[in-house]
Design a protein around this motif. Structure first.
Motif, PDB file in Angstrom:
ATOM      1  N   PRO A  65       0.798  -1.233   0.000  1.00  0.00           N
ATOM      2  CA  PRO A  65       0.000   0.000   0.000  1.00  0.00           C
ATOM      3  C   PRO A  65       0.829   1.281   0.000  1.00  0.00           C
ATOM      4  CG  PRO A  65      -0.907  -1.600   1.537  1.00  0.00           C
ATOM      5  CD  PRO A  65       0.406  -2.161   1.066  1.00  0.00           C
ATOM      6  N   ARG A  66       1.915   1.330   0.759  1.00  0.00           N
ATOM      7  CA  ARG A  66       2.727   2.544   0.816  1.00  0.00           C
ATOM      8  C   ARG A  66       3.331   2.855  -0.545  1.00  0.00           C
ATOM      9  NH1 ARG A  66       8.348   4.514   2.937  1.00  0.00           N
ATOM     10  NH2 ARG A  66       9.102   2.639   1.877  1.00  0.00           N
ATOM     11  N   LEU A  67       3.813   1.832  -1.239  1.00  0.00           N
ATOM     12  CA  LEU A  67       4.439   2.041  -2.540  1.00  0.00           C
ATOM     13  C   LEU A  67       3.399   2.408  -3.603  1.00  0.00           C
ATOM     14  CD1 LEU A  67       7.177  -0.747  -2.712  1.00  0.00           C
ATOM     15  CD2 LEU A  67       7.297   1.561  -1.773  1.00  0.00           C
ATOM     16  N   VAL A  68       2.225   1.797  -3.540  1.00  0.00           N
ATOM     17  CA  VAL A  68       1.164   2.150  -4.484  1.00  0.00           C
ATOM     18  C   VAL A  68       0.808   3.626  -4.331  1.00  0.00           C
ATOM     19  CG1 VAL A  68      -1.244   1.774  -5.113  1.00  0.00           C
ATOM     20  CG2 VAL A  68       0.225  -0.190  -4.624  1.00  0.00           C
ATOM     21  N   THR A  69       0.633   4.066  -3.088  1.00  0.00           N
ATOM     22  CA  THR A  69       0.286   5.463  -2.840  1.00  0.00           C
ATOM     23  C   THR A  69       1.373   6.398  -3.332  1.00  0.00           C
ATOM     24  OG1 THR A  69      -1.057   4.877  -0.917  1.00  0.00           O
ATOM     25  CG2 THR A  69      -0.264   7.144  -1.045  1.00  0.00           C
ATOM     26  N   TRP A  70       2.625   6.065  -3.045  1.00  0.00           N
ATOM     27  CA  TRP A  70       3.732   6.942  -3.422  1.00  0.00           C
ATOM     28  C   TRP A  70       3.893   7.050  -4.929  1.00  0.00           C
ATOM     29  CZ3 TRP A  70       6.810  10.657  -1.903  1.00  0.00           C
ATOM     30  CH2 TRP A  70       8.009  10.894  -2.578  1.00  0.00           C
ATOM     31  N   ARG A  71       3.908   5.909  -5.621  1.00  0.00           N
ATOM     32  CA  ARG A  71       4.148   5.946  -7.066  1.00  0.00           C
ATOM     33  C   ARG A  71       3.039   6.724  -7.775  1.00  0.00           C
ATOM     34  NH1 ARG A  71       2.355  -0.386  -7.605  1.00  0.00           N
ATOM     35  NH2 ARG A  71       0.302   0.001  -8.566  1.00  0.00           N
ATOM     36  N   GLU A  72       1.793   6.588  -7.296  1.00  0.00           N
ATOM     37  CA  GLU A  72       0.683   7.278  -7.941  1.00  0.00           C
ATOM     38  C   GLU A  72       0.622   8.754  -7.545  1.00  0.00           C
ATOM     39  OE1 GLU A  72      -2.897   5.031  -7.414  1.00  0.00           O
ATOM     40  OE2 GLU A  72      -2.061   3.241  -8.391  1.00  0.00           O
ATOM     41  N   ASP A  73       1.005   9.067  -6.306  1.00  0.00           N
ATOM     42  CA  ASP A  73       1.058  10.474  -5.894  1.00  0.00           C
ATOM     43  C   ASP A  73       2.096  11.235  -6.715  1.00  0.00           C
ATOM     44  OD1 ASP A  73      -0.914  10.137  -4.037  1.00  0.00           O
ATOM     45  OD2 ASP A  73       0.405  10.211  -2.271  1.00  0.00           O
ATOM     46  N   VAL A  74       3.283  10.634  -6.880  1.00  0.00           N
ATOM     47  CA  VAL A  74       4.332  11.269  -7.676  1.00  0.00           C
ATOM     48  C   VAL A  74       3.873  11.439  -9.119  1.00  0.00           C
ATOM     49  CG1 VAL A  74       6.654  10.959  -8.623  1.00  0.00           C
ATOM     50  CG2 VAL A  74       6.222  10.466  -6.213  1.00  0.00           C
ATOM     51  N   ALA A  75       3.209  10.417  -9.640  1.00  0.00           N
ATOM     52  CA  ALA A  75       2.759  10.473 -11.028  1.00  0.00           C
ATOM     53  C   ALA A  75       1.654  11.503 -11.241  1.00  0.00           C
ATOM     54  CB  ALA A  75       2.257   9.088 -11.455  1.00  0.00           C
ATOM     55  N   ARG A  76       0.883  11.755 -10.212  1.00  0.00           N
ATOM     56  CA  ARG A  76      -0.186  12.746 -10.321  1.00  0.00           C
ATOM     57  C   ARG A  76       0.359  14.169 -10.119  1.00  0.00           C
ATOM     58  NH1 ARG A  76      -2.787  11.560  -6.008  1.00  0.00           N
ATOM     59  NH2 ARG A  76      -1.778  13.229  -4.842  1.00  0.00           N
ATOM     60  N   ASP A  77       1.184  14.355  -9.093  1.00  0.00           N
ATOM     61  CA  ASP A  77       1.666  15.688  -8.746  1.00  0.00           C
ATOM     62  C   ASP A  77       2.831  16.144  -9.617  1.00  0.00           C
ATOM     63  OD1 ASP A  77      -0.261  15.606  -6.787  1.00  0.00           O
ATOM     64  OD2 ASP A  77       1.132  14.955  -5.218  1.00  0.00           O
ATOM     65  N   LYS A  78       3.713  15.226  -9.992  1.00  0.00           N
ATOM     66  CA  LYS A  78       4.800  15.442 -10.943  1.00  0.00           C
ATOM     67  C   LYS A  78       5.850  16.449 -10.468  1.00  0.00           C
ATOM     68  CE  LYS A  78       1.679  14.576 -14.827  1.00  0.00           C
ATOM     69  NZ  LYS A  78       1.185  15.034 -16.147  1.00  0.00           N
ATOM     70  N   ARG A  79       7.055  16.231 -10.925  1.00  0.00           N
ATOM     71  CA  ARG A  79       8.112  17.228 -10.767  1.00  0.00           C
ATOM     72  C   ARG A  79       7.834  18.364 -11.755  1.00  0.00           C
ATOM     73  NH1 ARG A  79      14.154  15.126 -11.247  1.00  0.00           N
ATOM     74  NH2 ARG A  79      13.729  14.491  -9.090  1.00  0.00           N
ATOM     75  N   PRO A  86       2.970  12.847 -19.236  1.00  0.00           N
ATOM     76  CA  PRO A  86       2.251  11.812 -18.488  1.00  0.00           C
ATOM     77  C   PRO A  86       3.245  10.894 -17.783  1.00  0.00           C
ATOM     78  CG  PRO A  86       2.355  11.218 -20.793  1.00  0.00           C
ATOM     79  CD  PRO A  86       2.975  12.588 -20.686  1.00  0.00           C
ATOM     80  N   TYR A  87       2.835  10.307 -16.701  1.00  0.00           N
ATOM     81  CA  TYR A  87       3.666   9.374 -15.934  1.00  0.00           C
ATOM     82  C   TYR A  87       3.079   7.969 -16.033  1.00  0.00           C
ATOM     83  CZ  TYR A  87       6.688  12.670 -13.337  1.00  0.00           C
ATOM     84  OH  TYR A  87       7.630  13.596 -12.962  1.00  0.00           O
ATOM     85  N   TRP A  88       3.968   6.992 -16.051  1.00  0.00           N
ATOM     86  CA  TRP A  88       3.550   5.590 -16.031  1.00  0.00           C
ATOM     87  C   TRP A  88       2.852   5.280 -14.708  1.00  0.00           C
ATOM     88  CZ3 TRP A  88       2.781   1.659 -19.150  1.00  0.00           C
ATOM     89  CH2 TRP A  88       2.856   0.332 -18.688  1.00  0.00           C
ATOM     90  N   GLY A  89       3.474   5.585 -13.589  1.00  0.00           N
ATOM     91  CA  GLY A  89       2.840   5.465 -12.286  1.00  0.00           C
ATOM     92  C   GLY A  89       2.503   4.056 -11.849  1.00  0.00           C
ATOM     93  N   ARG A  90       3.215   3.060 -12.372  1.00  0.00           N
ATOM     94  CA  ARG A  90       2.958   1.654 -12.062  1.00  0.00           C
ATOM     95  C   ARG A  90       4.277   0.946 -11.781  1.00  0.00           C
ATOM     96  NH1 ARG A  90      -0.395  -0.101 -17.291  1.00  0.00           N
ATOM     97  NH2 ARG A  90       0.161  -2.177 -16.522  1.00  0.00           N
TER      98      ARG A  90
END
Length: 281
Positions: A65-79, A86-90
C-alpha cells in the motif's frame, strides 16, 4: 482472474492501446491479468509464470500500500520540469533480451525516472550514466535512454529491479523488499539457462542477487561474498551450471557516487567490459 481497475492516471482499462505520445512501453497487462493485492498473492502469481506473464503481473502489482500510494502520488503531482508529461505510475517490469548472457540488477525505479517513463534506468541521471557506459562497451544500441519509444535496446543483456515500484526516498522497507522478492526470484529462474554474468549495482543489488540466485537453486558461497566495486563471486559452480554464474559488483551510478568521483566512467566501463568478456558477448 481478478478484475483490473482502470489505469490510475489515464482512466483507460489495462491492455488498452498506449496513448500516443506518452513514450510509455506497450502495456504488458490485459483485462485477464491477475492482480496481486496482498503479500500472499505475490508468490502465488509469480510461481510458474512465463516471462510475458510475469511482466504483466508485475506491471499491475498492488501488494504494498505505501508504494502504491507513493508511485501514484508522484505520477499525479509530478516534478515541475516534467509537468507537461504523463507518468507511467505503475510497477516496472524487467527490460531487455529474453535470453540474455548478462543481467544487470539495481535497487528500484526512480520516482521521476522509471516511474515516469515505464522503463528501468530511463529518464534520470543514473540512467544517463549507465546507458552511456553500456553503449560505449557495446551492450546498448544507443548512448541514451529517454523513453520507451526511443529505439533503445540492450544487446545480450537484461535489466531488472529488486523492488519494482519507486519507493519514498529511494528506500523500500524490509517488508516491501520481502513482498516483492518472488517477482525477481521467478525472473532469475526463467533467465538462468542463458545467464553467465550478473552485474549488481550497489550493495543492495549485490545482496538481492545472492538471495535471488539462492532461491532459484544456485549454490551461493559461504561466508557471503563481500560487495565492492569490481568484486567477483561465482554462483552455482560445480553444479549443473558447470562453471557457474559470475557475479560482478559495481558502485551504483547515483549522483552521489558520480558527482563525487567515487564512480568514474573508466570504473564503470571496466566492470561492463569484464561482464561482456565473461559472457562472450
Amino acid at each position: 482472474m481478478t478484475e483490473l481497475l482502470p489505469h490510475p492516471l489515464t482512466g483507460q482499462p489495462f491492455g488498452s492501446p498506449v496513448p500516443p505520445g506518452t513514450g510509455w512501453p506497450d502495456d504488458p497487462a490485459s483485462p485477464d491479468t491477475e492482480v496481486a493485492h496482498t503479500a500472499d498473492d505475490v508468490p502465488r502469481l509469480a510461481r510458474d509464470a512465463s516471462l510475458s506473464e510475469l511482466d504483466a503481473r508485475v506491471s499491475v502489482c498492488a501488494a504494498c500500500p505505501r508504494l502504491v500510494t507513493w508511485r501514484e502520488d508522484v505520477a499525479r503531482d509530478k516534478r515541475a520540469s516534467f509537468a507537461d508529461q504523463p507518468y507511467w505510475g505503475r510497477p516496472i517490469a524487467g527490460w531487455g533480451e529474453e535470453h540474455p548472457g548478462i543481467v544487470i540488477i539495481g535497487l528500484a525505479p526512480a520516482a521521476n525516472g522509471g516511474n515516469r517513463t515505464g522503463r528501468i534506468f530511463t529518464g534520470d541521471r543514473s540512467g544517463d550514466w549507465l546507458f552511456a557506459a553500456l553503449h560505449r562497451v557495446g551492450l546498448a544500441a544507443q548512448a541514451t535512454s529517454e523513453h520507451a519509444g526511443d529505439g533503445q535496446r540492450l544487446i545480450g543483456a537484461r535489466m531488472v529491479a529488486t523492488v519494482r515500484c519507486a519507493p519514498p526516498q529511494n528506500r523500500p522497507t524490509t517488508q516491501e523488499r520481502t513482498t516483492c522478492s518472488p517477482w525477481i526470484e521467478r525472473e532469475i529462474e526463467l533467465l538462468a539457462p542463458t545467464v553467465k554474468v550478473v552485474v549488481a549495482l550497489g550493495g543492495y543489488g549485490w545482496d538481492a542477487t545472492l538471495r535471488s540466485f539462492r532461491a532459484a537453486g544456485f549454490d551461493v558461497p559461504k561466508p557471503k561474498p563481500k560487495f565492492g566495486h569490481g568484486a567477483e563471486a561465482t554462483l552455482g559452480a560445480g553444479s549443473a551450471r558447470g562453471d557457474g554464474v559470475t557475479l560482478l559488483g559495481c558502485f551504483h551510478p547515483s549522483q552521489q557516487n558520480t558527482f563525487t568521483g567515487r564512480l568514474t566512467e573508466e570504473m564503470t566501463d571496466a566492470v561492463l567490459t569484464r561482464a561482456k568478456e565473461l559472457a562472450g558477448e
